[in-house]
Design a protein around this motif. Structure first.
Motif, short mmCIF file in Angstrom:
data_model
loop_
_atom_site.label_atom_id
_atom_site.label_comp_id
_atom_site.label_asym_id
_atom_site.label_seq_id
_atom_site.Cartn_x
_atom_site.Cartn_y
_atom_site.Cartn_z
N LYS A 84 -19.96 10.90 48.24
CA LYS A 84 -20.79 9.90 47.55
C LYS A 84 -20.93 10.24 46.08
N ASN A 85 -21.16 11.50 45.76
CA ASN A 85 -21.28 11.93 44.37
C ASN A 85 -19.96 11.78 43.62
N ARG A 142 -17.67 9.53 44.25
CA ARG A 142 -17.49 8.10 43.98
C ARG A 142 -18.34 7.66 42.79
N ASN A 143 -19.54 8.17 42.71
CA ASN A 143 -20.44 7.82 41.60
C ASN A 143 -19.89 8.33 40.28
N GLU A 144 -19.31 9.53 40.29
CA GLU A 144 -18.72 10.09 39.07
C GLU A 144 -17.53 9.27 38.60
N SER A 188 -17.04 6.11 39.22
CA SER A 188 -17.54 4.82 38.74
C SER A 188 -18.05 4.93 37.32
N LYS A 189 -18.74 6.03 37.01
CA LYS A 189 -19.25 6.25 35.65
C LYS A 189 -18.13 6.43 34.65
#
Length: 222
Positions: free
Chosen positions: A211-212, A214-216, A218-219
Motif C-alpha cells: 500500500k505504501n 503504491r502511494n509513493e 502515485s505521488k
C-alpha cells in the motif's frame, strides 16, 4: 483443589479477566480499520489491560510461587505491547533512557528464568520454553541495535515494527491462554497460536508495504 489465599484468588481472577478483555480488544483492533484516532485510543486501552496482566502475572510468580514460565510469556507480551506503542508515539529510533531501562529489565527477567529453570522444572515443553525466551531476547536485541540504523531509513521501518510487535503481544497473550486452558493438547496448543500470529503479522506487513509503495508511486506521477 489447591488451597489459595483470598489475595491469591483475587490475583488469579484479575489476571484472567483482564487477560480475556485484552484478547477481545486485540482481536477488535485486528479486525477494524487501522491508523484512525479510534485505533490509537483502542491501542492504549489494550496496553493498559496488558499492563495489568503483566503485573498480576509477575505477582503470581514472585508472591505466590506459580509457574515461572508465565513470567516469560507475560514479559514477552508486555514488552512487545509497550515497545510497539512507543514506536507509534515517537516514530523515531532516537534513544530514550526509559526504553533502554524497560528493555534491560525484561532481558534480566529472561536471564533470571533461564538461570533457575533446572530447579523449577519444565511445566511446558522445553522447546516451547526456549523458543519463547529466544523470541524475547531477539526482540530486545533488535531494539538495542536499531539505534544505529540511519534515521532516514528507520522512518520507513517503524510502521512494520509496530505491526509486528502489537500482533506479537496479542499472540503471546493468546498462547498463554490457549496453552493453559487446553493443557492436554500440548505442545500444539502452545505453538500454534504463535505460528498463526507470525503469519498474521507477515500478512499485515506485506499489505501495508504494498500500500505504501503504491502511494509513493502515485505521488511520483503527480
Amino acid at each position: 483443589m489447591e488451597d489459595f489465599t483470598p489475595l491469591h484468588y483475587t490475583n488469579i481472577i484479575t489476571h484472567v479477566i483482564t487477560g480475556s478483555i485484552a484478547l477481545l480488544i486485540g482481536l477488535y483492533i485486528l479486525l477494524t480499520k487501522k491508523g484512525t484516532k479510534y485505533h490509537v485510543k483502542t491501542g492504549r486501552v489494550f496496553l493498559i489491560f496488558t499492563t495489568v496482566v503483566v503485573f498480576t502475572g509477575v505477582l503470581g510468580v514472585l508472591a505466590f510461587g506459580r509457574n515461572f514460565y508465565l513470567l516469560v510469556l507475560t514479559a514477552l507480551s508486555g514488552y512487545n505491547a509497550y515497545s510497539g506503542f512507543r514506536i507509534v508515539k515517537l516514530k523515531s529510533n532516537k534513544p530514550k533512557w526509559i526504553d533502554i531501562f524497560v528493555a534491560l529489565l525484561c532481558l534480566c527477567s529472561g536471564i533470571y528464568f533461564l538461570y533457575y529453570i533446572k530447579s523449577i522444572g519444565y511445566f511446558w515443553a522445553a522447546g516451547i520454553i526456549y523458543a519463547t525466551v529466544g523470541a524475547l531476547f531477539a526482540i530486545i536485541g533488535y531494539d538495542l541495535v536499531r539505534y544505529v540504523i540511519p534515521k532516514e531509513k528507520y522512518q520507513k521501518l517503524w510502521l512494520y515494527e509496530h505491526i509486528y510487535k502489537m500482533i506479537a503481544a496479542f499472540t503471546a497473550l493468546l498462547a498463554a491462554a490457549v496453552g493453559t486452558i487446553f493443557a492436554d493438547y500440548k505442545p500444539y496448543s502452545q505453538f500454534l497460536p504463535s505460528i498463526i500470529g507470525t503469519l498474521l503479522a507477515i500478512g499485515f506487513i506485506v499489505y501495508f508495504y504494498r500500500k505504501n509503495r503504491r502511494n509513493e508511486k502515485s505521488k511520483q506521477k503527480t
